[in-house]
Every structure is written in structure tokens, then in C-alpha cells.
Write a protein that holds these residues in place. Structure first.
Motif, PDB file in Angstrom:
ATOM      1  N   TRP A   1       1.017   4.395  -2.537  1.00 27.03           N
ATOM      2  CA  TRP A   1      -0.256   5.208  -2.031  1.00 27.03           C
ATOM      3  C   TRP A   1       1.505   6.692  -1.644  1.00 27.03           C
ATOM      4  CZ3 TRP A   1      -4.146   7.256  -3.632  1.00 27.03           C
ATOM      5  CH2 TRP A   1      -5.142   6.062  -4.120  1.00 27.03           C
TER       6      TRP A   1
ATOM      7  N   ALA B   1       1.309  -1.130   0.456  1.00 28.59           N
ATOM      8  CA  ALA B   1       0.060   0.192  -0.025  1.00 28.59           C
ATOM      9  C   ALA B   1       1.039   1.303  -0.404  1.00 28.59           C
ATOM     10  CB  ALA B   1      -0.811  -0.251   1.542  1.00 28.59           C
TER      11      ALA B   1
ATOM     12  N   THR C   1      -8.890   9.980   6.025  1.00 23.53           N
ATOM     13  CA  THR C   1      -7.276  10.509   5.826  1.00 23.53           C
ATOM     14  C   THR C   1      -6.734   9.149   6.092  1.00 23.53           C
ATOM     15  OG1 THR C   1      -7.670  12.820   5.023  1.00 23.53           O
ATOM     16  CG2 THR C   1      -4.901  12.050   5.521  1.00 23.53           C
TER      17      THR C   1
ATOM     18  N   THR D   1      -7.007  -0.896  -0.579  1.00 23.46           N
ATOM     19  CA  THR D   1      -5.664  -0.999  -1.166  1.00 23.46           C
ATOM     20  C   THR D   1      -5.582  -2.055   0.026  1.00 23.46           C
ATOM     21  OG1 THR D   1      -5.703   1.109  -1.985  1.00 23.46           O
ATOM     22  CG2 THR D   1      -3.865  -0.616  -2.019  1.00 23.46           C
TER      23      THR D   1
ATOM     24  N   ARG E   1      -9.824   5.501  -0.416  1.00 23.77           N
ATOM     25  CA  ARG E   1      -9.338   4.632  -1.493  1.00 23.77           C
ATOM     26  C   ARG E   1      -7.881   3.704  -0.609  1.00 23.77           C
ATOM     27  NH1 ARG E   1      -8.051   7.821  -5.802  1.00 23.77           N
ATOM     28  NH2 ARG E   1      -7.604   6.125  -6.895  1.00 23.77           N
ATOM     29  N   VAL E   2      -7.082   4.146   0.248  1.00 27.85           N
ATOM     30  CA  VAL E   2      -5.796   3.875   0.428  1.00 27.85           C
ATOM     31  C   VAL E   2      -6.262   2.651   0.964  1.00 27.85           C
ATOM     32  CG1 VAL E   2      -3.879   4.386   2.190  1.00 27.85           C
ATOM     33  CG2 VAL E   2      -5.152   6.115   0.386  1.00 27.85           C
TER      34      VAL E   2
ATOM     35  N   LEU F   1      -0.575   8.936   5.137  1.00 25.19           N
ATOM     36  CA  LEU F   1      -0.631   8.739   3.500  1.00 25.19           C
ATOM     37  C   LEU F   1      -1.141   8.823   2.714  1.00 25.19           C
ATOM     38  CD1 LEU F   1       1.186   5.756   1.945  1.00 25.19           C
ATOM     39  CD2 LEU F   1      -0.031   3.891   3.781  1.00 25.19           C
ATOM     40  N   GLY F   2      -0.801   9.138   1.166  1.00 24.77           N
ATOM     41  CA  GLY F   2      -1.852   9.588  -0.193  1.00 24.77           C
ATOM     42  C   GLY F   2      -2.408  10.959   0.783  1.00 24.77           C
TER      43      GLY F   2
ATOM     44  N   GLU G   1      -7.995  11.365   0.687  1.00 25.27           N
ATOM     45  CA  GLU G   1      -8.001   9.947  -0.150  1.00 25.27           C
ATOM     46  C   GLU G   1      -7.879   8.998   0.509  1.00 25.27           C
ATOM     47  OE1 GLU G   1      -8.151   9.771  -3.722  1.00 25.27           O
ATOM     48  OE2 GLU G   1      -8.806  11.090  -3.816  1.00 25.27           O
ATOM     49  N   GLY G   2      -8.831   8.728   1.995  1.00 23.34           N
ATOM     50  CA  GLY G   2      -7.765   7.793   2.893  1.00 23.34           C
ATOM     51  C   GLY G   2      -8.707   6.229   2.629  1.00 23.34           C
TER      52      GLY G   2
END
Lengths: 403, 378
Positions: A120, A116, A202, A255, A251-252, A243-244, A248-249
């Protein structure tokens, strides 16, 4: 492809390397002697968990440093850029050797978090963290679930508030494996409460030794503790550990969760094999019904293995695995339940009261641990939702309040 | 102790197999739709001979796994399994199982070159239909040597496509033990009665031999192994058919539940329905894996693993087909219970097939024996 050994050649190379660094496992464990634990979750004290983690970590470093660790990763991260299914080829060989059994924190670090981060992470994060994660110098745990955000993970309430030089985290995470030994936690946080819930999330990388992080073990129904609660009280995280992108957390997190599903296809097989051995060695003839029940468990375990082979095979041919990859976890939890049922029938009263006999009351650890995997890593019900909506393409549930 | 040793490459569909599947699916969609299946099922012979010959001539289905020296394409069981899956998907009533799988494998497994040279080319080009008698239910037929050669006496029941087959391969008790015989049935010495059947797309017959002339196939003493091998091949073939039929049922239900509206929403949006279909998908993928493994054992001539693989496939695939056909009816509601809807044809096929070469529980018992899952019996 240049320089990539064929599968057979690779397995032979792995075998001969393993012989130089690890003793062979006894090929036929004698029935009735040795370890009879069939625990699904370890029941360790903190000291035992730390000691086992150190042993495993030492082995992972040997692997990594001698070129047998991050097989599919680029050379820059200590890898060899081999096709991804070579990892499974290696594992098949390694299983014949007596090496420390990887507890959950290791696959979480190497198979869930590192990939991940590769997708990201910023260039700086990748340079700083990927290799230490793959070498297990750093161990990462998942700070995902909360008391009010289990299956509905996007309902997380742990807040991350932007400050001048970073973020301030406050909240309460639960069901974290390996929190006592992890150096990093991957925390799913709410950064914007005013947008639809999936959009306001996030992900942050949190040092587990940062001020304000408190780990408290949960005693689970087995009687032991392999999960923890993690309290985040005014924990400061620099923006370089985000991270990222902000918002957009979700989608992270997806993953990581997708990797977790892929990683769960082999669950329960060792204990199923052990239960079949019990059916072979029980000191009385089995009834026809018991034979059918045992054979049915054999078929379940065989099918579960075949599905894993099909996934490997799809990956090997460069095709994204289809439905076969998503059904693995449901097969696995069904195998675990069938294992309990068979053992219940074969052992009868010796499962309920400890007679001191080898390999009998020890099964209570399986019986009590197995239900955990129907909940952990995406409950059976969530797995079914995923199959129904993403694989079969059925319409989504009408959205309730807050969605 | 059994150890799975499946080559991932063997479980993977090859490009040729993918093409075969796509050609067959298109062909059968045009020639063997639901109306056509019903028409054929109502016909005296139970299948359409024009379609039978087109399958042989245009696609070469019959000869897929027949060696080239006997007029076939020289492929493996894996190709044949693709054909079984696709024909099973539409319930194609052609006597492929009896002719190509049962009789074809009986000839091949007998090791009798002369018999293979004589009959396999006819099977491969579709000119000969055949079946086996006395295989899963032995003991009813005896063979004796008369002045004019061998003759068969006795009765074999539940013979697949037995009423119409041009050639019967019969397991019979001979003075020197069980042997295999080839018999071209003649009404004067062989009385064949079509049974009323649960599954009209797969006929069965009782066959009475009354001094029917027959020729021995294969060496004396080999028949039990041949019969066992043929039955396992048949189980692998049925497993592939079941995967096809189950996959059809799943597809049909999916199409229905997104279209059918109740309480103002498609019924496929109710979690109670979705979870059942997810469970069905899990079963079907398991069945697909088990069937592929059994086919791979036959294709790779892994005879040591075949009995376990064939019975495991029978367990997994009969369970999946049972579930798939039950859900096929149930999730269609009232329309699924009508005569006009095809669901019952699949339910009939699933249950009738399970009676052919052993029920799921029969195979569980067999597996327990093969794997030593018996406790201490001594």
C-alpha cells in the motif's frame, strides 16, 4: 531458478552461518532445572521490555546485515528474493541456537506491517521505511482496536481530520502490544463519518514520539502488562505518512489482519510440548484417563504442526494455501486450552497453591494467559465467521444498524 | 522423544495423484451414486462385481500400491490413499479395504516372495478377493501340521468381507509361535457366517475353521511384526476413507443449509449454524493433515514413525468422522433422520469402522505408551 539454493543446501548454509554468530541451544533441557516459565504473555516492566527489545533488535540487525534477515525480499530492501517458505526453513534451523526470543513487536513489524507497506505504500514511503522496518531500526505497533471497535473493527471512531499541511488525529486505541517500544504506530482512523462505515476509513503511520501520543499500560488478568492503551490527542500527521488512499483504510487493515492470521499457526506449541514433558516426568504413574488426555494433546499439537507444514508446502509449490491456512489459529487456541486442562489434571492442588516446586505453580501463567489468544488477533468467533463466510461461502449475517 | 520430521513434499498432492482423484471422482459419481450404493448394500455379496472389475481394469485401483513385479502399478501408499479417500467419500461397498489393504499388505509385509507371486497378481487385476482373519482379535485360531500339510482350527470373528473372500490370510497359533497362513475357504472345512452388521456397506463374518487346509506365509517369528504393520496400514487407509466421508458430509450439509429456508432466511446464515460448520471444517482439515502424514510414512517407508502416525491419524480422523456424521444428521433436521436420506449410512460407517482397528480412546492409550506419556511407573 538461478542462484536459489535447494532447501537442504539452504538449511545447511543457515546452520553453518548460525554457528559463527550464535551458541547452540542445550539440546536436552534437563527436566526440573533451569527456566520453568510458561508465560503466554510477558510480564515485564517497561525497563525489562526495553532491555529485551534492544537485545532482540541487535540480533535482528546482525541477521539483516549478513544476508539472513529479509530472505524473501528484493535485494534493494536487503533481501535475497528467496521463496517465502525459506523463512520457515531458516526458523527451523535458528530454533537450535540460543538467540533472543522475538517478542510480538518483531513479527508485527516484519511480518505484518512491512508487507502491508510494500503493498500500500508510496515509492517514497517504501524507500524511507521498508528497510528500517525489516532491520528493526524502526518498530511498528498496531493502533487498531478501540473500546467500541473490537470484533467490529470497522466501527473505529478515532478521527483524522484534514488540515492544511496534514491530518489531525484524535482518539483512543487499546490492546496495543509493544506500544512502549514502538517508533511507529499503524492507526486505523475514520476520515469520513458520512459514508457507510467501511468506506470512511483511512490508515496513517503515526510517530509514537509525536506530541499528543500517550501510552498507558493495561494490567491484564495475568497480573502483568503486555498491552497498552494509546491516546491520540491532536496528533499531527503529515500526508506523506498516510498509508494507502483516503477511504481505502479498511482494505489496508484487512491486509495486515490476514497476515496476522497466517502468523498465528505456531502459537501454543512450545507449552504443549512442555505439558507433555510434564506427563512423562510426573513422579507417579498416570491413570488411563490421564494417558488418554495427554495423548490427545499430543495429537492436537501434531496436527497443528502438520497443518503448518501443509501451508508451507502449498506456498513452496506456488499455490495459495486454502482452508488449511485459515484454520491454524482455531487449532492453536484449542491446543492452548487442552494444555491447561492436562496440566490442571496432572498438577492438581499444586496448580492452585505454590509449593515452591519447579515447573508447577509456574503453569498459572499459561492458565491465565491462554484465554487472551482466544480474543487477540481476531477472536475465535471472528475466526469462525471468516471460515464460514470466506472459506465455506455461507451467507453473511443480516446487517444490523450501521452496516 | 518423538520429533515430527515430515517432508513438506510428501504431504503435497502430486500431479498424478490429482489426476487420479479427479478420474476416480468422476467415475464413482457415474457408477456409485447413493441409489447404487443402497442397491449393492442390499445384494447378497454386498458389492457389485461389475463395478469391482471396472475399478480394477479401467482405473487400476487394486494394483496402485502393488509392485510391478507382482502385476501392480508400482505406486506408493499415497496413491492408494487417494483411492481410499474417494471410495470412502461415496461409501463404495467394494471390498478394497479387505482385499487390497489388509490382504495385500499382509502378503507384501510377510516378505514371502512365493506367496506374493502366487496371489498378488490376482489381487492387482481384480480377479481375487481376500481378507485377513484373527488380526485385531488374535488367539482364536490354531494351526497344526497333519499328514497332508497344515490345517487350521478355531474361530475368527468380525472378519471384514469374510463371507465372500476367495482367500483368507489367517493369524494362527502354531506350535512354533504365531504364524500367518493362507487359506482358500472350502465349505467342507470352513464355515462362514455373515454377521448382521451396523454398516451394510462393509460386511463382516464369523469364520470357523474345522481342519481347513492352509499354507504358511512368511518365516516363523515374523507374523507379529507383519500383523502390526498391516494393522497400521489399515488404520492409515481408514483414516483416508474417513477424510473422504467427512468431506462429503461437510459438502452435503453446506449445500443443504444454503437452500433450506426457515424464519425467512437460509439456515446457513444463522451464526449458530455457521460456527458449527466452521468447527467441522477445522476438524476435517486436521484429519486431512493427520491422514496425509500417516500415508506419507507408508509411502516413504518411514516405519519408525508409522505407529505414532497411524494412531494419531486414527484419533484425529475418527473424531472428525464422528462429528461430521453427527452434524450431517442434525443440520438436515427431520429429513436427515429418515431412512431414505444417506446421512445414516455415513453415521453407520463411521461408528462401525471405529470398532475395526481400535477406537479413538484405544489409540490414545497406545500413543501414551509409544510416547512415554505415562508418568514415572518405576
Amino acid at each position: 531458478m538461478d542462484g536459489i539454493p535447494g532447501p537442504d543446501e539452504f538449511r545447511a548454509q543457515a546452520r553453518s552461518w548460525l554457528r559463527t554468530v550464535a551458541p547452540a541451544r542445550a539440546t536436552h533441557l534437563e527436566w526440573g532445572r533451569g527456566e520453568d516459565s510458561v508465560a503466554v504473555f510477558e510480564n515485564w516492566t517497561e525497563d525489562e521490555e526495553r532491555a529485551h527489545t534492544e537485545r532482540t533488535r541487535a540480533w535482528e540487525r546482525v541477521r539483516h546485515d549478513q544476508g539472513w534477515g529479509a530472505l524473501s525480499w528484493p535485494a534493494g530492501y536487503g533481501g535475497r528474493e528467496l521463496p517465502s517458505h525459506y523463512e520457515q526453513l531458516y526458523r527451523a534451523e535458528e530454533s537450535a541456537f540460543d538467540v533472543p526470543r522475538r517478542t510480538e513487536i518483531f513479527p508485527v513489524t516484519q511480518q505484518l506491517v512491512a508487507p502491508a507497506l510494500r503493498i500500500w505504500g508510496t515509492e517514497e514511503q517504501k524507500r524511507r521505511l521498508l528497510r528500517p522496518l525489516l532491520r528493526t531500526d524502526e518498530l511498528a505497533c498496531q493502533l487498531f482496536s478501540e473500546t467500541e471497535a473490537g470484533s467490529d473493527l470497522a466501527a473505529v471512531r478515532t478521527r483524522a481530520v484534514r488540515e492544511e499541511d496534514g491530518w489531525r488525529l484524535n482518539g483512543h486505541k487499546i490492546w496495543t502490544s509493544g506500544a512502549r517500544v514502538a517508533t511507529w504506530g499503524v492507526a486505523v482512523c475514520r476520515t469520513d463519518p458520512d459514508v457507510p462505515k467501511h468506506a470512511g476509513i483511512t490508515v496513517f503511520l503515526v510517530r509514537m514520539d509525536a506530541p499528543g501520543v500517550t501510552v498507558r499500560p493495561i494490567r491484564q488478568m495475568t497480573g502483568g502488562s503486555s498491552f497498552n492503551e494509546v491516546y491520540l490527542d491532536d496528533v499531527l500527521v503529515p500526508d506523506t505518512d498516510r498509508l494507502g488512499p483516503v477511504g481505502e483504510g479498511w482494505r489496508v487493515a484487512l491486509t495486515v489482519l490476514a497476515a496476522e492470521r497466517l502468523d498465528s499457526g505456531g502459537l501454543g506449541l512450545d507449552n504443549a510440548d512442555r505439558a507433555l514433558d510434564l506427563a512423562r516426568h510426573l513422579p507417579r504413574p498416570l491413570t488411563d484417563g490421564e494417558r488418554q488426555q495427554a495423548a490427545d494433546l499430543f495429537v492436537r499439537a501434531l496436527v497443528q504442526r502438520l497443518i503448518a507444514v501443509r501451508v508451507t508446502s502449498a506456498l513452496a509449490s506456488g499455490r495459495a494455501p486454502g482452508a488449511e491456512a485459515s484454520v491454524g489459529k482455531l487449532h492453536a487456541t484449542a491446543t492452548m486450552r487442552a494444555t491447561t486442562d492436562l496440566v490442571q489434571q496432572l498438577l492438581g492442588p499444586r496448580l492452585a497453591a505454590d509449593t515452591g516446586e519447579w515447573g508447577t505453580f509456574a503453569w498459572t501463567e499459561h492458565l491465565l494467559g491462554a484465554p487472551g489468544y482466544r480474543i487477540a488477533g481476531g477472536s475465535d468467533e471472528i475466526q469462525r465467521n471468516i471460515l464460514a463466510e470466506r472459506v465455506l461461502g455461507l451467507p453473511k449475517e443480516p446487517k444490523g444498524a450501521g452496516r | 522423544m518423538f520429533r515430527l520430521d515430515a517432508d513438506p513434499a510428501l504431504l503435497r498432492e502430486t500431479e498424478e495423484q490429482r489426476q487420479l482423484r479427479s478420474v476416480l471422482r468422476d467415475f464413482l459419481a457415474q457408477t456409485c451414486g447413493p441409489e447404487e450404493v443402497r442397491k449393492q448394500a442390499d445384494s447378497p455379496r454386498g458389492h457389485d462385481e461389475v463395478l469391482w472389475h471396472r475399478l480394477a481394469d479401467e482405473i487400476g485401483v487394486h494394483g496402485l500400491a502393488v509392485p510391478e513385479e507382482y502385476g501392480g502399478a508400482g505406486g506408493t501408499f499415497a496413491e492408494l490413499a487417494v483411492a481410499m479417500e474417494e471410495t470412502g467419500r461415496v461409501l463404495c461397498p467394494a471390498p478394497l479395504l479387505s482385499t487390497v489393504v489388509l490382504a495385500g499388505h499382509a502378503l507384501l509385509d510377510s516378505g514371502d516372495r512365493q506367496a506374493c507371486e502366487r496371489w498378488l497378481p490376482g489381487i492387482a487385476d481384480g480377479m481375487l478377493t481376500a481378507s485377513v482373519a484373527g488380526f485385531p482379535h488374535p488367539g482364536g485360531v490354531t494351526a497344526e501340521q497333519g499328514a497332508g500339510g497344515w490345517v487350521l482350527r478355531g474361530e475368527a470373528d468380525f472378519v471384514p468381507d469374510g463371507a465372500g473372500a476367495d482367500l483368507l490370510l489367517v493369524a494362527a497359533r502354531a506350535p512354533d509361535g504365531e504364524r500367518l497362513f493362507a487359506c482358500a475357504p472350502d465349505p467342507a472345512t470352513c464355515e462362514r457366517t455373515a454377521r448382521r452388521v451396523l454398516d451394510p456397506t462393509r460386511r463382516q463374518a464369523r469364520v470357523r475353521f474345522r481342519g481347513a487346509p492352509a499354507e504358511p506365509v512368511g518365516e516363523p517369528g515374523r507374523a507379529p511384526d507383519t500383523v502390526a504393520g498391516v494393522l497400521d496400514a489399515a488404520r492409515a487407509a481408514l483414516a483416508a476413507e474417513h477424510v473422504g466421508g467427512s468431506a462429503h458430509a461437510l459438502d452435503a450439509v453446506l449445500a443443504h443449509v444454503v437452500r433450506r429456508t426457515q424464519f425467512g432466511r437460509p439456515i446457513g446464515s444463522f451464526q449458530a449454524v455457521k460456527h458449527r460448520l466452521a468447527d467441522l471444517l477445522v476438524e476435517v482439515e486436521g484429519a486431512r493433515s493427520a491422514a496425509a502424514y500417516a500415508a506419507a510414512c507408508l509411502a516413504g517407508r518411514r516405519t519408525d514413525q508409522l505407529p505414532v502416525a497411524a494412531s494419531a491419524a486414527a484419533v484425529a480422523c475418527t473424531a472428525a468422522y464422528r462429528l461430521a456424521t453427527a452434524e450431517y444428521v442434525q443440520l438436515h433436521g427431520g429429513i436427515g433422520f429418515t431412512w431414505e436420506h444417506p446421512a445414516h449410512l455415513y453415521l453407520r460407517r463411521a461408528r462401525a469402522d471405529e470398532a475395526l482397528f481400535g477406537t479413538g480412546d484405544d489409540h490414545r492409550l497406545r500413543l501414551a505408551g509409544l510416547l512415554g506419556l505415562t508418568g514415572r511407573t518405576g
